[in-house]
Enzyme design. Structure first.
Site, short mmCIF file in Angstrom:
data_model
loop_
_atom_site.label_atom_id
_atom_site.label_comp_id
_atom_site.label_asym_id
_atom_site.label_seq_id
_atom_site.Cartn_x
_atom_site.Cartn_y
_atom_site.Cartn_z
CB SER A 193 -6.57 0.81 -24.43
OG SER A 193 -6.70 0.57 -23.04
CE LYS A 234 -9.27 -2.86 -23.13
NZ LYS A 234 -8.35 -2.00 -23.90
#
Length: 329
Positions: A193, A234
């Site tokens: 990701s 993230k």
């Protein structure tokens, strides 16, 4: 001189008492032996007389046997006489030995003052010699001490260096422990990701104090919990109080204006919940994965906006692989 006279007189008295005691004991011993010998001779004489009387009674005893008996009696008497002479000679020798000991003791008493004076002279000479040798002895001790002082520091320095090394290692270990426990945490990336910035298998060091003294900034890469045993990594896009929206063309709008990011990422194809404007609360942050079209982030309801108190820390360094070791942009 009075000291030596008193000693001489005392020693003479001791020697006299010793000689008298020895003489008295010797006389008693000789007297005892003399009596014993006399008793033995008396016993022999009585035995001889008894034998003679017995032989006189025996009429059939030959004259030759009588002559032999008389001869035996004469020999016994001669032996007794010799025994007495030996005892007397032994007594005389012992008496002479006692007299010689007494004379030697008296001579020792007379020589005592001279021996004491000689001893005093020897002691005085030794004291003078020691006084003369004292300076040289002190010099020799000083030399030895200096030599020992020169040799000792080397050993002391080795011990000090060793102790310093041990203390240094202990401090390093303690600092590392404190850093790992309270300052930072090591974590590993799982999944794609965050490609291309981070790859699966990368080992990171997370700074847990980064937001104790400051606020999270746009583009910071943060770590936060997703489930009980799962953390997400993230990048921060929206800050508290801002309105975030992703257009159909894939642009990110912050408060209605297009966000120009310092790094070009893949254009977003799925805005999901961010297709409509999302206004962040005073302690909320909007996050996206760098792999924009393969990331579970704030666009999805199960992740949503990240509250500040849920942020674990900022991913600061990449530890492995070593060829990519360093700070993370």
């Amino acid at each position: 001189m009075g000291y030596f006279d008193e000693n001489e007189e005392s020693k003479a008295e001791e020697i006299t008492a010793l000689v008298e005691g020895v003489s008295s004991k010797e006389e008693k011993r000789l007297e005892k032996e003399r009596r014993k010998e006399e008793k033995r001779l008396e016993k022999e004489r009585r035995k001889q007389e008894k034998l003679e009387r017995k032989q006189e009674k025996e009429e059939d005893l030959p004259d030759v046997s009588m002559a032999d008996l008389k001869k035996a009696a004469a020999e016994a008497a001669e032996e007794s006489r010799k025994a007495l002479e030996e005892i007397e000679g032994k007594e005389k020798k012992e008496a002479e030995a006692v007299e010689a000991e007494a004379e030697a003791a008296a001579s020792e008493v007379q020589e005592a003052p001279e021996a004491a004076e000689s001893t005093a002279e020897i002691l005085a000479g030794a004291a003078e010699s020691e006084a003369e040798e004292e300076p040289s002895r002190r010099k020799e001790k000083k030399k030895k001490k200096k030599k020992g002082d020169k040799e000792r520091p080397q050993d002391v320095n080795i011990v000090k260096d060793l102790l310093s090394l041990i203390i240094y290692i202990g401090i390093v270990v303690l600092v590392c422990f404190l850093i790992v426990t309270f300052v930072g945490r090591r974590t590993t990336v799982h999944g794609d990701s965050m490609n291309p910035t981070l790859e699966s298998g990368d080992s990171l060091w997370v700074n847990m104090l980064a937001y104790k003294f400051g606020d999270p900034k746009r583009y910071d890469i943060i770590v936060f919990p997703y489930e009980d045993d799962v953390n997400y990594i993230k990048r921060i896009i929206g800050l508290p109080g801002e309105t975030v929206q992703i257009t159909d063309s894939g642009d990110i709008l912050i408060n209605g204006e297009v966000l120009v990011e310092p790094i070009r990422f893949e254009r977003i194809r799925n805005a999901n919940n961010a297709a409509s404007p999302i206004t962040l609360g005073p302690d909320e942050y909007f996050v996206l994965g760098d792999n924009r079209n393969n990331s579970r982030d704030s666009r999805y309801g199960d992740v949503g906006n990240i509250k500040r108190d849920k942020i674990i820390g900022r991913a600061a360094f990449r530890i492995t692989p070593l060829k990519k070791f360093g700070s993370i942009d």
